[in-house]
Enzyme design. Structure first.
Site, PDB file in Angstrom:
ATOM      1  CG  ASP A  97      -2.149   0.824   1.047  1.00  3.53           C
ATOM      2  OD1 ASP A  97      -2.236   1.520   0.004  1.00  3.53           O
ATOM      3  OD2 ASP A  97      -3.015   0.816   1.924  1.00  3.53           O
ATOM      4  CB  SER A  98       0.452   4.467  -1.661  1.00  2.00           C
ATOM      5  OG  SER A  98      -0.624   5.050  -0.923  1.00  2.00           O
ATOM      6  CG  PHE A 101      -5.684   4.096   4.932  1.00  2.00           C
ATOM      7  CD1 PHE A 101      -7.019   4.440   4.732  1.00  2.00           C
ATOM      8  CD2 PHE A 101      -5.348   3.459   6.119  1.00  2.00           C
ATOM      9  CE1 PHE A 101      -7.988   4.153   5.677  1.00  2.00           C
ATOM     10  CE2 PHE A 101      -6.310   3.163   7.081  1.00  2.00           C
ATOM     11  CZ  PHE A 101      -7.628   3.512   6.864  1.00  2.00           C
ATOM     12  CD  GLN A 238      -9.287   8.071  -1.833  1.00  5.50           C
ATOM     13  OE1 GLN A 238     -10.426   8.169  -1.333  1.00  5.50           O
ATOM     14  NE2 GLN A 238      -8.313   7.368  -1.255  1.00  5.50           N
ATOM     15  CG  ASP A 322      -5.901  -4.811   1.801  1.00  4.94           C
ATOM     16  OD1 ASP A 322      -5.659  -4.330   2.921  1.00  4.94           O
ATOM     17  OD2 ASP A 322      -6.254  -4.117   0.820  1.00  4.94           O
TER      18      ASP A 322
END
Lengths: 433, 433
Positions: A97-98, A101, A238, A322
């Protein structure tokens, strides 16, 4: 669908009259048959399990976190180790994940710093009494404080790409801005635009890093010395609960990807669906987004694991999932059964010598009694977390695998109604077991 | 040595000129090739490991604790589950300790309630300032407080036997009084006599329980419904550092066993060597005791795992060993190497991508780097304990297995000097690795 492909996605079979499908994601470390549930290995470990135990649950891929691994042990160390898969001894596909979040949820102290009672509110900076916001977004990126030691850090699209390339996962997520459902419409609009501009910078950095690091297409174990396998970047959609924003965001990323591909560069190999999503419109939002996304790219829905949510999302065209819920819940003694969830710390399990679920063939369910797990949990023994985690991952991975099988056999809706009817017969809680 | 034996002990080969030997202990759940190291599963779990992981370390048997399992979850629950092996899914031989050590060390708050500075002192009730003694010995048994909730309990030889029969391990220990090196000579004398009287009551209770529970000789998996496998009781030799007391205690237990056997009852199938023993005279004390014990009975030395202690004890005739040190140390990041112990939390391991020990083929050493283990430990990840525990148990089990192989090949002393010379080259600490 080619045997030799190492990047990209193929549809195998569509659900009749719906967006959903069974497919295959290709990565240099192997294929992922979709729909698929991907356990979370936040800090390069699916908490409590060895890679063999993860594999035995049926999991095909695992997802780690750029934010966490940047803070600890540092992406440079993971890079030196040969990437996150080699570091943690996982012989299969990996995602990262980047950090988008995490910098905003953990950095900002989501649920801790944000005011707790925000029902019906719309405000772009809702902070709890006596708390300070710890993450600040500007056009260039996000400045935030580490949740470990409070030190200040800064993520930009370029930083996230640099970290994710160093971590070396097969599938990366573009750096996006996480908004909340409490943000104003005006803020969501400007945020979607900013996330689009960040997506462009991510693609740019992704292409430069791919060249600079000598990453090439091919199976990981057949590459020459010094060559690294090609990483695939997923653009993250988004737009919160607004149909027009979600559609605009998805279309924007598709156009952006095409622009890069037309110029002979790497585009988005797939897409992530992000943001805070309410349960009641999860299928709807996935549908809007997937309407706009091309069918030949995989779609990863971030952070979902409730069975009804998974069925709704698969039907609407999501391919992979996930969530930390199955592993986190397990460590507290919460386990899934076909009749809903049970909490094994409950005194009624003290001398219950039945398996967790006689119809679920997890290693845990096949070999241990509820009484033994209850004992381990009460005694605060480490093995409790291991055994409950194995069970929950097996349950979740197989649920999604069974959905795939049902799609292939043209009985998706039949399986859905059967599974959900039983699982939620008591509101999702196993009663009288 | 008969293939069909399910209780008892056979010597396979003697170390020339010494008491030590390689042998085989027979149990209803399988044979144990000795010398052997037996991992400790205090609360019916070798902390952090599944039974398959324990087995993969090479361990042949595991040892649980009557005191702990009586308090949590209760021996009745373990009994209902089919005994400790079935409860914890361990398919092999099991031991239980009698609780004698625990009621007096944990119950009395050993190291907490006892005065810390007792060097050279001899006093029968040394209690730290402001502390109260929590365990009291009388002729009939020991009254103590639970270390979990402070509740009052009472163990007698009969209670310990009842608990251990309910737990259903293959090898049980007689209930004995643990003294300390600080006790007066007079107290040690009266204590050894009391432990002897308790040993008689243990044998009496053991015979009655064996009959009452329908326990019979035979392989566990070939018994008829309702039949339980025969449990073997080991008499525990005390006597502290006094040669005459140790010899007297051992002789007394041998005579007692013969008395029961002559009457057609079960005697001691083996012996435990207990009590606080100092490093410098460990081999000496084992020698005194084993001089007096018959060669055709196994001898378990309780609570030892330092390599030099194991070599000394094996030479002096001890057959099996248990100790929590390898598992406890592991959870803190301490690992064994052929050059001594290392602590993986140390910053120098942050980017050390070598295995724990390139010459030790543990699963951990074969598949993970020191850097990864360092990361897991710093991040307080559960998997750290699992991987370090696997390594340490593998190391310890194989050390003792290698000692066995060396005895069989007539090179016990050669192997000892080679191993210890290297392991203790830096005082037992791995330096410059």
């Amino acid at each position: 669908m080619s045997e030799s492909k190492t990047v990209g996605f193929d549809v195998v079979k569509q659900i009749e009259g719906a967006r959903g499908r069974a497919g295959v994601i290709h990565t240099p470390h192997g294929d992922i048959a979709t729909p698929a549930f991907t356990p979370v290995a936040t800090k390069a470990t699916v908490k409590t399990l060895t890679p063999e135990q993860i594999r035995d649950t049926g999991a095909q891929a695992i997802l780690s976190n750029a934010y966490h691994l940047y803070l600890q042990p540092g992406e440079d160390i993971v890079d030196e180790a040969g990437g996150v898969a080699a570091f943690e001894n996982w012989r299969g596909p990996t995602y990262t994940d980047s950090g988008g979040f995490q910098v905003l949820s953990l950095g900002a102290g989501f649920k801790k710093t944000l005011a707790m009672d925000v029902s019906g509110l719309q405000k772009d900076d809702i902070v709890a009494d006596g708390k300070e916001r710890n993450a600040f977004v500007d056009e260039d990126g996000v400045t935030f404080r580490s949740h470990i030691d409070g030190s200040e850090h800064r993520f930009t699209p370029e930083v996230s790409m640099r970290i994710q390339h160093a971590l070396g996962a097969d599938i990366l997520m573009a750096f996006d801005e996480l908004t909340t459902l409490m943000n104003t419409r005006a803020y969501q609009e400007s945020s979607v635009e900013r996330t689009h501009r960040w997506a462009r910078r991510c693609l740019q950095a992704h292409n430069e890093l791919t060249d600079a690091r000598g990453q090439v297409d091919g199976h990981a174990d057949s590459l020459a010395d010094g060559q690294l396998p090609l990483q695939q970047l997923f653009g993250v959609v988004q737009g919160a609960q607004y149909e027009d924003l979600r559609r605009k965001a998805a279309r924007g990323l598709v156009e952006l990807s095409r622009e890069f591909e037309d110029a002979g560069k790497l585009g988005f190999h797939g897409f992530g669906i992000g943001g805070a999503i309410e349960k009641h419109n999860l299928g709807l939002i996935c549908g809007w987004v997937n309407d706009e996304l091309p069918d030949d790219r995989a779609r990863h829905l971030l952070g979902i694991s409730e069975p009804d949510d998974i069925f709704a999302a698969v039907e609407a065209g999501a391919d992979t999932f996930d969530c930390v819920a199955p592993t986190r819940l397990a460590r507290r003694g919460g386990v899934y059964t076909l009749d809903g969830r049970m909490t094994l710390t409950n005194a009624r399990f003290k001398r219950d010598f039945r398996p967790v679920d006689a119809e679920v063939d997890s290693y845990t369910s096949l070999n241990y009694s509820r009484a033994y797990l209850h004992h381990l949990l009460k005694a605060k023994e480490y093995l409790a977390g291991t055994l409950c985690t194995i069970h929950n991952l097996y349950f979740m991975v197989h649920l999604v695998d069974n959905i795939r099988a049902a799609i292939l056999e043209d009985r998706f809706y039949e399986y859905r109604d059967e599974f959900l009817g039983r699982y939620y017969a008591n509101g999702g809680r196993a009663v009288g077991n």
